[in-house]
Design an enzyme around this catalytic site. Structure first.
Site, PDB file in Angstrom:
ATOM      1  CE  LYS A 157      -0.154  -1.135 -20.684  1.00 44.94           C
ATOM      2  NZ  LYS A 157       1.152  -1.417 -20.012  1.00 44.94           N
ATOM      3  CB  CYS A 217       2.143 -18.287 -17.296  1.00 47.18           C
ATOM      4  SG  CYS A 217       2.321 -18.882 -18.978  1.00 47.18           S
ATOM      5  CD  GLU A 255      -4.125 -17.777 -22.344  1.00 49.61           C
ATOM      6  OE1 GLU A 255      -3.963 -18.511 -21.343  1.00 49.61           O
ATOM      7  OE2 GLU A 255      -4.528 -18.200 -23.433  1.00 49.61           O
ATOM      8  CD  GLU A 299       2.215 -16.803 -11.522  1.00 43.32           C
ATOM      9  OE1 GLU A 299       1.702 -15.673 -11.397  1.00 43.32           O
ATOM     10  OE2 GLU A 299       2.259 -17.402 -12.607  1.00 43.32           O
TER      11      GLU A 299
HETATM   12  P1  NAD Z   1       0.875  -7.675 -14.913  1.00 42.69           P
HETATM   13  O1  NAD Z   1      -0.517  -8.164 -14.699  1.00 42.69           O
HETATM   14  O2  NAD Z   1       1.503  -6.834 -13.886  1.00 42.69           O
HETATM   15  O3  NAD Z   1       0.931  -6.796 -16.257  1.00 42.69           O
HETATM   16  C1  NAD Z   1       0.533  -7.321 -17.516  1.00 42.69           C
HETATM   17  C2  NAD Z   1       0.092  -6.170 -18.405  1.00 42.69           C
HETATM   18  O4  NAD Z   1      -1.118  -5.623 -17.890  1.00 42.69           O
HETATM   19  C3  NAD Z   1       1.070  -4.999 -18.469  1.00 42.69           C
HETATM   20  O5  NAD Z   1       1.061  -4.471 -19.780  1.00 42.69           O
HETATM   21  C4  NAD Z   1       0.489  -4.004 -17.483  1.00 42.69           C
HETATM   22  O6  NAD Z   1       0.841  -2.685 -17.732  1.00 42.69           O
HETATM   23  C5  NAD Z   1      -0.988  -4.225 -17.713  1.00 42.69           C
HETATM   24  N1  NAD Z   1      -1.845  -3.878 -16.583  1.00 42.69           N
HETATM   25  C6  NAD Z   1      -1.569  -3.971 -15.252  1.00 42.69           C
HETATM   26  N2  NAD Z   1      -2.638  -3.575 -14.523  1.00 42.69           N
HETATM   27  C7  NAD Z   1      -3.603  -3.241 -15.408  1.00 42.69           C
HETATM   28  C8  NAD Z   1      -4.943  -2.773 -15.269  1.00 42.69           C
HETATM   29  N3  NAD Z   1      -5.501  -2.572 -14.085  1.00 42.69           N
HETATM   30  N4  NAD Z   1      -5.653  -2.531 -16.396  1.00 42.69           N
HETATM   31  C9  NAD Z   1      -5.124  -2.746 -17.601  1.00 42.69           C
HETATM   32  N5  NAD Z   1      -3.856  -3.177 -17.805  1.00 42.69           N
HETATM   33  C10 NAD Z   1      -3.115  -3.435 -16.716  1.00 42.69           C
HETATM   34  O7  NAD Z   1       1.715  -8.972 -15.255  1.00 42.69           O
HETATM   35  P2  NAD Z   1       3.296  -9.066 -15.479  1.00 42.69           P
HETATM   36  O8  NAD Z   1       3.954  -8.916 -14.152  1.00 42.69           O
HETATM   37  O9  NAD Z   1       3.701  -8.190 -16.608  1.00 42.69           O
HETATM   38  O10 NAD Z   1       3.424 -10.577 -15.971  1.00 42.69           O
HETATM   39  C11 NAD Z   1       3.561 -11.640 -15.109  1.00 42.69           C
HETATM   40  C12 NAD Z   1       2.250 -12.373 -14.957  1.00 42.69           C
HETATM   41  O11 NAD Z   1       1.767 -12.791 -16.244  1.00 42.69           O
HETATM   42  C13 NAD Z   1       2.385 -13.648 -14.155  1.00 42.69           C
HETATM   43  O12 NAD Z   1       1.329 -13.759 -13.237  1.00 42.69           O
HETATM   44  C14 NAD Z   1       2.277 -14.754 -15.201  1.00 42.69           C
HETATM   45  O13 NAD Z   1       1.808 -15.984 -14.729  1.00 42.69           O
HETATM   46  C15 NAD Z   1       1.365 -14.155 -16.193  1.00 42.69           C
HETATM   47  N6  NAD Z   1       1.555 -14.787 -17.495  1.00 42.69           N
HETATM   48  C16 NAD Z   1       0.583 -15.620 -17.966  1.00 42.69           C
HETATM   49  C17 NAD Z   1       0.758 -16.269 -19.179  1.00 42.69           C
HETATM   50  C18 NAD Z   1      -0.298 -17.175 -19.745  1.00 42.69           C
HETATM   51  O14 NAD Z   1      -0.286 -17.397 -20.950  1.00 42.69           O
HETATM   52  N7  NAD Z   1      -1.206 -17.707 -18.949  1.00 42.69           N
HETATM   53  C19 NAD Z   1       1.934 -16.064 -19.903  1.00 42.69           C
HETATM   54  C20 NAD Z   1       2.899 -15.213 -19.380  1.00 42.69           C
HETATM   55  C21 NAD Z   1       2.694 -14.569 -18.176  1.00 42.69           C
END
Ligand code: NAD
Length: 491
Positions: free
Chosen positions: A175, A284, A250, A384
């Site tokens: 997804k 991140c 992550e 963050e």
């Molecule tokens: P997000 O959590 O909004 O979304 C990530 C994914 O999760 C999307 O596909 C979204 O549709 C899905 N999602 C959201 N809510 C969900 C739920 N309740 N159940 C299942 N799926 C759900 O994150 P984003 O805004 O897309 O990305 C930014 C975040 O990702 C930042 O906090 C960043 O630090 C983190 N990030 C972490 C790493 C790492 O490796 N640690 C790498 C890149 C980004």
């Protein structure tokens, strides 16, 4: 407007209800692609397809070497298509072509690495403490894995999950982020060309609540690998716990980048700039807290501001652009509100601090922003931002640097700049983070584990250990049959 379809059971399909959603180009601000808007019914179809491919058909009979060969073929196909995939990513997430081009070329290494590793995961024969018995430990795949990815590095962060999951023999439902679904669907053309059987890899497109959560809670899903924000990570972890599912999470960070007075400033200044302003801070591992030793504070700050001020905002496809737009309007508003909060809390802005829009763009930019007089208990130092906003703090000595660095809820990464090797070793031991970089920043590799301490996540991706996140040991006992005098007493 380009229309995409989902990839389920080896077929391109629409959502059962026919709903769609659009994705905008962050630089132009215009919608450019449309995707099926999946709900629980579509998720169920995709998980059933993955379950069928795991239990019947060719895939369960493929040897580990055959899986490895398919991943190696996929690596070759990705290398051939890297530029095109990178252009699609830029259209969707607005990051610089210079960065996404590198990322998409480099990403092929994950498939080659785990392709090579597939047939090198060995079980073992423990010297069991029972006479006449041989015990063997095999590593077996888990079943259907849900892979949920964010928008900032869609294909790279997918590779971190998909390559080990397939090498281990699982099947998957992906997804992707609702903001960046196109590149993942384009990758499916290559997955099919690489000869991976139908149903082994499936993609549903849609939103977190409508498609992501039904995927997480589906009874046939055995593992969730997620990269994204803290609140979604928390919801996924809670839901997975109810059904005893494995998770790899992550999440975010608030990483310290620490510069000692003996550092090579010609390397440390660009290191600090790239740590926070590359990808407009939307990484991140962003080095969003810069800790400077007192004696170099003024000099370093002047050089830092000079370099950041010269950064050019503009079209992410243009090679001369340094700063790309923030990916979404919501993210833009969030970054600006953090800037206001920082001011209200008493931090002093010495660079940027405003929204911007270069000529020709319909997108949302934030100027590279630097705050000084930041205390570590301010929100700007603790939360963050995921934007180009740097908090600068000063420290006297190593102990104070460690105390400030570790005084956050996160522990994803940390940077240390020093010429003193013993200090570098000491600092790397004392810092609470999954990755410590000394005299470099933002490096990752398929060969070494990546993941977070504390609220930055659970489990590790990358490196040889990561394949174990997609395997479970099975203990098999082979005994010489013996007549047992008393069957009620265990041997
Ligand atoms: P997000 O959590 O909004 O979304 C990530 C994914 O999760 C999307 O596909 C979204 O549709 C899905 N999602 C959201 N809510 C969900 C739920 N309740 N159940 C299942 N799926 C759900 O994150 P984003 O805004 O897309 O990305 C930014 C975040 O990702 C930042 O906090 C960043 O630090 C983190 N990030 C972490 C790493 C790492 O490796 N640690 C790498 C890149 C980004």
């Amino acid at each position: 407007m380009q229309d995409y379809r989902m990839w389920v059971g080896g077929d391109w399909c629409d959502a059962a209800g026919g709903a769609t959603f659009a994705s905008a180009n962050p630089y132009t601000g215009e919608n450019w692609a449309r995707f099926p808007r999946a709900d629980a019914q579509d998720v169920d179809r995709a998980v059933e397809a993955a379950h069928l491919a795991f239990t019947e058909g060719d895939w369960p009979n493929w040897t580990a070497s055959a899986r490895g060969a398919a991943l190696t073929r996929l690596a070759g196909l990705i290398t051939e298509e890297a530029e095109r995939l990178a252009e699609i990513e830029v259209r969707d997430n607005g990051k610089l072509m210079a960065e996404m081009g590198n990322q998409c070329r480099y990403m092929a290494n994950w498939y080659a690495y785990y392709g090579g590793l597939a047939d090198k995961v060995e079980g073992h024969v423990p010297p069991i403490d029972k006479p006449g018995v041989v015990n063997m430990v095999h590593y077996e795949p888990l079943g259907v894995c849900a892979l949920i990815t964010p928008w900032n590095s869609p294909l790279l962060l997918l590779a971190w999950k998909l390559a080990p999951a397939l090498a281990a023999g699982n099947t998957v439902v992906i997804k992707p982020s609702e903001y960046t679904s196109a590149s993942t669907l384009e990758l499916m053309v290559l997955v099919e060309k690489a000869g991976i059987p139908p149903g082994v890899v499936n993609v549903v497109t849609g939103f977190g609540a409508e498609a992501g959560m039904p995927l997480v809670t589906h009874p046939l899903v055995r593992k969730i690998a997620f990269t994204g924000g803290e609140s979604a990570g928390q919801a996924i972890n809670e839901a997975a716990a109810r059904d005893f599912k494995k998770v790899t999470l992550e999440l975010g960070g608030k990483s310290p980048n620490i510069v000692f007075d003996d550092a090579d400033l010609d390397a440390a200044v660009p290191g600090a700039v790239s740590g926070i302003f590359a990808a407009s801070g939307q990484t991140c591992v962003a080095g969003s807290r810069l800790l400077l030793q007192e004696s170099i504070y003024d000099d370093f700050l002047a050089r830092l501001v000079g370099m950041a001020k010269a950064a050019r905002l503009g079209d992410p496809m243009a090679p001369e652009t340094n700063i790309s737009p923030v990916a979404t309007r919501a993210q833009h508003e969030k970054v600006l509100s953090y800037i206001e909060t920082a001011r209200a809390e008493g931090a002093r802005c010495v660079l940027g601090g405003k929204a911007a829009r270069p000529e020709g763009s319909g997108g949302h930019f934030v100027e590279p922003t630097i705050f000084v007089d930041v205390r570590n208990d301010m929100r700007i130092a603790q939360e963050e931002v995921f934007g180009p906003v740097l908090s600068v703090m000063r420290f006297r000595d190593e102990d104070e640097a460690v105390a400030i660095a570790n005084d956050v809820l996160y522990g994803l990464a940390a940077g240390v700049w020093t010429r003193d090797l013993t200090r570098a070793l000491r600092m790397s031991r004392r810092l609470q983070a999954g990755t410590v970089w000394v005299n470099t920043y933002r490096s990752t590799s398929y060969t070494t584990p990546f993941g977070g301490w504390k609220r930055s996540g659970l489990g590790r991706e990358n490196g040889s250990e990561a394949i174990k996140e997609y395997l479970q040991p099975k203990s098999v006992w082979l005994a010489e049959p013996v007549a047992v005098a008393n069957p009620f007493i265990r041997r």
